[in-house]
Design a protein around this motif. Structure first.
Motif, mmCIF file in Angstrom:
data_model
loop_
_atom_site.group_PDB
_atom_site.id
_atom_site.type_symbol
_atom_site.label_atom_id
_atom_site.label_comp_id
_atom_site.label_asym_id
_atom_site.label_seq_id
_atom_site.Cartn_x
_atom_site.Cartn_y
_atom_site.Cartn_z
ATOM 1 N N LEU A 196 9.164 9.250 -7.960
ATOM 2 C CA LEU A 196 9.902 9.695 -6.720
ATOM 3 C C LEU A 196 9.456 11.054 -6.475
ATOM 4 O O LEU A 196 8.995 11.390 -5.380
ATOM 5 C CB LEU A 196 11.367 9.494 -6.682
ATOM 6 N N SER A 197 9.448 12.074 -7.553
ATOM 7 C CA SER A 197 9.170 13.146 -7.426
ATOM 8 C C SER A 197 7.767 13.372 -6.818
ATOM 9 O O SER A 197 7.379 14.063 -6.062
ATOM 10 C CB SER A 197 9.735 14.273 -8.567
ATOM 11 N N ILE A 198 6.872 12.730 -7.665
ATOM 12 C CA ILE A 198 5.413 12.738 -7.226
ATOM 13 C C ILE A 198 5.216 12.202 -5.994
ATOM 14 O O ILE A 198 4.374 12.703 -5.161
ATOM 15 C CB ILE A 198 4.536 11.777 -8.414
ATOM 16 N N ARG A 207 0.592 -1.217 0.007
ATOM 17 C CA ARG A 207 0.006 0.014 0.082
ATOM 18 C C ARG A 207 0.782 1.257 0.190
ATOM 19 O O ARG A 207 0.286 2.254 -0.222
ATOM 20 C CB ARG A 207 -0.726 0.290 1.245
ATOM 21 N N SER A 208 2.055 0.990 0.407
ATOM 22 C CA SER A 208 2.874 2.087 0.183
ATOM 23 C C SER A 208 3.521 2.397 -1.202
ATOM 24 O O SER A 208 3.852 1.457 -2.122
ATOM 25 C CB SER A 208 4.033 2.052 1.124
ATOM 26 N N VAL A 248 7.248 12.443 -3.365
ATOM 27 C CA VAL A 248 7.737 13.829 -2.565
ATOM 28 C C VAL A 248 6.615 14.615 -2.283
ATOM 29 O O VAL A 248 6.362 15.364 -1.355
ATOM 30 C CB VAL A 248 9.014 14.063 -2.849
ATOM 31 N N ALA A 249 6.148 15.036 -3.533
ATOM 32 C CA ALA A 249 4.979 16.127 -3.608
ATOM 33 C C ALA A 249 3.953 15.809 -3.013
ATOM 34 O O ALA A 249 3.205 16.544 -1.928
ATOM 35 C CB ALA A 249 4.714 16.500 -5.099
ATOM 36 N N ILE A 308 2.447 8.447 2.440
ATOM 37 C CA ILE A 308 2.669 8.007 1.094
ATOM 38 C C ILE A 308 2.072 6.599 1.050
ATOM 39 O O ILE A 308 2.224 5.873 0.280
ATOM 40 C CB ILE A 308 4.199 7.664 1.052
ATOM 41 N N ILE A 310 6.091 3.648 -2.418
ATOM 42 C CA ILE A 310 7.595 3.325 -2.680
ATOM 43 C C ILE A 310 7.478 1.719 -3.035
ATOM 44 O O ILE A 310 8.228 1.324 -3.829
ATOM 45 C CB ILE A 310 8.337 3.885 -1.568
ATOM 46 N N GLY A 311 6.774 1.168 -1.752
ATOM 47 C CA GLY A 311 6.971 -0.466 -2.367
ATOM 48 C C GLY A 311 6.320 -0.668 -3.540
ATOM 49 O O GLY A 311 6.809 -1.669 -4.407
ATOM 50 N N PHE A 338 3.687 13.768 -0.558
ATOM 51 C CA PHE A 338 3.983 13.229 0.946
ATOM 52 C C PHE A 338 3.745 14.856 1.525
ATOM 53 O O PHE A 338 3.182 14.994 2.554
ATOM 54 C CB PHE A 338 5.278 12.772 1.191
ATOM 55 N N ARG A 339 4.359 15.787 0.909
ATOM 56 C CA ARG A 339 4.259 17.297 1.431
ATOM 57 C C ARG A 339 2.849 17.503 1.515
ATOM 58 O O ARG A 339 2.669 18.324 2.742
ATOM 59 C CB ARG A 339 4.924 18.019 0.345
ATOM 60 N N ARG A 340 1.811 17.256 0.826
ATOM 61 C CA ARG A 340 0.578 17.674 0.780
ATOM 62 C C ARG A 340 -0.094 16.505 1.847
ATOM 63 O O ARG A 340 -1.159 17.462 2.684
ATOM 64 C CB ARG A 340 -0.078 17.364 -0.524
ATOM 65 N N ARG A 354 1.053 14.323 4.049
ATOM 66 C CA ARG A 354 1.737 13.644 5.320
ATOM 67 C C ARG A 354 1.770 12.013 5.246
ATOM 68 O O ARG A 354 1.661 11.737 6.164
ATOM 69 C CB ARG A 354 1.203 14.223 6.574
ATOM 70 N N GLU A 388 -4.112 4.764 -0.179
ATOM 71 C CA GLU A 388 -5.231 4.843 0.129
ATOM 72 C C GLU A 388 -5.636 6.279 0.655
ATOM 73 O O GLU A 388 -6.832 6.762 0.446
ATOM 74 C CB GLU A 388 -5.740 3.842 1.096
#
Lengths: 102, 176
Positions: free
Chosen positions: A79-81, A26-27, A83-84, A92, A29-30, A86-88, A90, A95
Motif C-alpha cells: 500500500l505504501s508503494i 490492471r489496478s 501511494v508513492a 494506480i 489495489i485489485g 500514485f503521487r508520482r 497520478r 501499465e
C-alpha cells in the motif's frame, strides 16, 4: 461434508480465483486483493491439514498466525508503494507503472 | 417437530453451507466488479467466511485473529489507500475479453491441477495424534520451540512498517 477434501477444494478454489484476479486486474489495489485471496487459500489448507492429519494440532495454527503476520507486512509495504506511485504518476494502473523502466 | 427442525447436526450443516457460500460469493465480488470499493467489501465478506471456516475447523482463536488482522486491519488500510487516491468514478476503459479469457484459462488449469493432486494423493493421518488445541499450548510453542521464527516475524513486521512510513513519506518531501 465436513471432511478434509471439502476444505482442500475450497482452498484450491480460492487460490485459483486469486490467480484469475491477479492476471485480470490492471489496478494495483485489485491485484493486492487477489494476492490476499491466494494467501487465504493457503492458510485454509494449513488449517485443514492441521485438523485432520497433523500429529500436533497446535503447529498448524501457529503457521496460520505466521501467514497472517507476513500478509500484514506485505499489505503495508504494497500500500505504501501504491501511494508513492500514485503521487508520482497520478494513476494506480499497472501499465502506467512501466514508466519506471529506465 | 421443532426438535427435529433444530437438530444440531442439521444446523451445523446449514451453517457450514452458509459459510462456504459466503466465502465464494465474497471471492467473486472481490474480483468481478469494476468499482474497487466493491472489491474491498467483497474481500471483507470472503475473509469473514474464511474465519467461519476456521471456526468449523475447531480453532476459535485463529478465527478471531483472522477477523482482527485481515478484516479489521488489512481491509481498512486498503480502504484508506483507496480514499487517498483519485476518485475512481472516472470512466474506465472496457476490460479486454482476450485478457479475461486467458486469465480464466490459467486459473481453471491451476484449479484442475490442484484438484487432481488433492484427489489422487492418499492422505494419511499421523500415527500418533495429540488433541491439545488450547491457546495455552500455542502460546507455549510460540515462546519455546518456534521462538526464533516468532522473533523474525516481529522484526520483519517492524521493518515493513518503518519502510512503509519512509516510502510514503519520502515521495511527499521530494517534489516530482
Amino acid at each position: 461434508m465436513n471432511s478434509l477434501y471439502t476444505y482442500l477444494f475450497i482452498g484450491a478454489l480460492l487460490f485459483s480465483l486469486g490467480i484469475i484476479g491477479l492476471f485480470m486486474r490492471r489496478s494495483l489495489i485489485g491485484m493486492l486483493i487477489a494476492v490476499e485471496l491466494m494467501l487465504n487459500g493457503a492458510s485454509i489448507n494449513f488449517m485443514a491439514f492441521n485438523r485432520f492429519l497433523a500429529p500436533d494440532p497446535a503447529v498448524g495454527q501457529i503457521y496460520t498466525l505466521f501467514i497472517m503476520g507476513i500478509a500484514a507486512a506485505e499489505a503495508a509495504i504494497a500500500l505504501s508503494i501504491i501511494v508513492a506511485l500514485f503521487r508520482r504518476l497520478r494513476s494506480i494502473n499497472i501499465e502506467r507503472a512501466q514508466e519506471l523502466r529506465g | 417437530m421443532i426438535q427435529q427442525l433444530f437438530h444440531p447436526g442439521l444446523v451445523a450443516e446449514l451453517g457450514f453451507a452458509l459459510v462456504v457460500l459466503l466465502t465464494l460469493t465474497g471471492a467473486v465480488i472481490a474480483l468481478r466488479p469494476r468499482n474497487i470499493l466493491y472489491n474491498v467489501l467483497g474481500l471483507a465478506l470472503c475473509l469473514t467466511g474464511v474465519a467461519g471456516l476456521f471456526l468449523y475447523l475447531g480453532s476459535p482463536f485463529i478465527a478471531l485473529m483472522q477477523l482482527l488482522i485481515y478484516v479489521g486491519a488489512i481491509c481498512i488500510s486498503i480502504v484508506f489507500a483507496i480514499m487517498l487516491s483519485r476518485p475512481l468514478h472516472l470512466s474506465l476503459p472496457k476490460r479486454r475479453p482476450a485478457k479475461v479469457g486467458l486469465a480464466s484459462i490459467v486459473g481453471i488449469l491451476v484449479f484442475m491441477v490442484l484438484c487432481s493432486v488433492v484427489t489422487f494423493t492418499r492422505w494419511q493421518p499421523a500415527a500418533v495424534r495429540g488433541n491439545d488445541w488450547s491457546i495455552a499450548t500455542i502460546g507455549r510453542y510460540l515462546l519455546t520451540r518456534y521462538d526464533l521464527v516468532f522473533e523474525v516475524i516481529s522484526l520483519v513486521l517492524l521493518v515493513a512498517i518503518i519502510g512503509a512510513i519512509l516510502i510514503s513519506g519520502y515521495a511527499r518531501r521530494r517534489p516530482s
